[in-house]
Scaffold this motif. Structure first.
Motif, PDB file in Angstrom:
ATOM      1  N   UNK A   1     -10.540  -8.301  -3.289  1.00 33.65           N
ATOM      2  CA  UNK A   1     -10.128  -7.082  -2.364  1.00 33.65           C
ATOM      3  C   UNK A   1      -9.064  -6.879  -3.388  1.00 33.65           C
ATOM      4  N   UNK A   2      -8.381  -7.499  -4.314  1.00 36.54           N
ATOM      5  CA  UNK A   2      -7.138  -6.914  -5.363  1.00 36.54           C
ATOM      6  C   UNK A   2      -8.885  -6.486  -6.473  1.00 36.54           C
ATOM      7  N   UNK A   3      -9.152  -6.502  -6.690  1.00 37.64           N
ATOM      8  CA  UNK A   3     -10.119  -6.090  -7.913  1.00 37.64           C
ATOM      9  C   UNK A   3     -10.408  -4.621  -7.668  1.00 37.64           C
ATOM     10  N   UNK A   4     -11.324  -4.714  -6.215  1.00 42.32           N
ATOM     11  CA  UNK A   4     -11.061  -3.772  -5.164  1.00 42.32           C
ATOM     12  C   UNK A   4     -10.254  -2.542  -5.252  1.00 42.32           C
ATOM     13  N   UNK A   5      -9.071  -2.848  -5.266  1.00 39.56           N
ATOM     14  CA  UNK A   5      -8.392  -1.847  -5.142  1.00 39.56           C
ATOM     15  C   UNK A   5      -7.693  -1.508  -6.492  1.00 39.56           C
ATOM     16  N   UNK A   6      -7.745  -2.254  -7.527  1.00 40.35           N
ATOM     17  CA  UNK A   6      -7.292  -1.851  -8.880  1.00 40.35           C
ATOM     18  C   UNK A   6      -8.238  -0.769  -9.528  1.00 40.35           C
ATOM     19  N   UNK A   7      -9.652  -1.213  -9.243  1.00 43.83           N
ATOM     20  CA  UNK A   7     -10.728  -0.460  -9.990  1.00 43.83           C
ATOM     21  C   UNK A   7     -10.917   1.147  -8.709  1.00 43.83           C
ATOM     22  N   UNK A   8     -10.170   0.888  -8.055  1.00 40.10           N
ATOM     23  CA  UNK A   8     -10.428   1.917  -6.960  1.00 40.10           C
ATOM     24  C   UNK A   8      -8.848   3.525  -7.240  1.00 40.10           C
ATOM     25  N   UNK A   9      -8.153   2.517  -7.650  1.00 43.01           N
ATOM     26  CA  UNK A   9      -6.734   2.859  -8.390  1.00 43.01           C
ATOM     27  C   UNK A   9      -6.582   3.867  -9.042  1.00 43.01           C
ATOM     28  N   UNK A  10      -7.934   2.641 -10.444  1.00 43.19           N
ATOM     29  CA  UNK A  10      -7.418   3.660 -11.380  1.00 43.19           C
ATOM     30  C   UNK A  10      -9.498   4.904 -10.984  1.00 43.19           C
ATOM     31  N   UNK A  11     -10.042   4.342 -10.615  1.00 45.02           N
ATOM     32  CA  UNK A  11     -11.045   6.092 -10.503  1.00 45.02           C
ATOM     33  C   UNK A  11     -10.686   6.809 -10.028  1.00 45.02           C
ATOM     34  N   UNK A  12      -9.366   6.832  -8.644  1.00 40.75           N
ATOM     35  CA  UNK A  12      -9.368   7.673  -7.475  1.00 40.75           C
ATOM     36  C   UNK A  12      -8.300   8.547  -8.708  1.00 40.75           C
ATOM     37  N   UNK A  13      -7.023   7.555  -9.441  1.00 37.78           N
ATOM     38  CA  UNK A  13      -6.654   8.638 -10.051  1.00 37.78           C
ATOM     39  C   UNK A  13      -7.030   9.473 -10.975  1.00 37.78           C
TER      40      UNK A  13
END
Length: 141
Positions: A87-99
């Protein structure tokens, strides 16, 4: 490309550290040159005669640095359960991707996200499997 993730987890990213360190070094060098000039001028004004063969170099002996890690996120990476780590990896990857969606230029991160788990003795396992859920699969650009 992890600048947004670095800012979130460390409080700064490598570009900020590089730019600030370079500017600090340049400011210290300019200050050092100004102080030497003022000392030379004060000695000349006071009538102090220095030997003509006097030569000295004032070099920087300490790297300019700031406490970059003082404000990083307090995440206990070593004790995360596997599901929380996913879940942390999901958050971090999606944060980078979303930004990246809102950044100038062409996004370098994005699309469908694939996450796997690498465990000692078990090898690599791509998700989704019944025990671990990878639900947040990224942004479509």
């Amino acid at each position: 490309m992890a600048n947004y993730v670095e800012r979130l987890t460390r409080g700064v990213d490598a570009n900020v550290v590089y730019t600030a360190t370079r500017q600090i070094a340049e400011a210290l060098s300019a200050q050092r040159e100004a102080v030497l000039g003022e000392i030379s001028e004060a000695l000349a004004t006071a009538g102090v005669t220095l030997p003509p063969d006097l030569s000295f170099d004032v070099t920087e002996h300490i790297e300019p640095t700031l406490p970059w890690d003082a404000h990083q996120a307090d995440i206990d990476f070593g004790n995360l359960s596997t599901q929380y780590a996913v879940e942390l990896v999901e958050l971090l990857v999606n944060t980078q991707s979303g930004m990246q969606r809102f950044a100038r230029g062409i996004p370098t991160v994005g699309g469908r996200t694939h996450i796997g788990v690498l465990k000692r003795g078990e090898g690599f396992t791509p998700l989704n499997e019944p025990k671990l859920q990878h639900l947040h699969t990224g942004y479509s650009h």
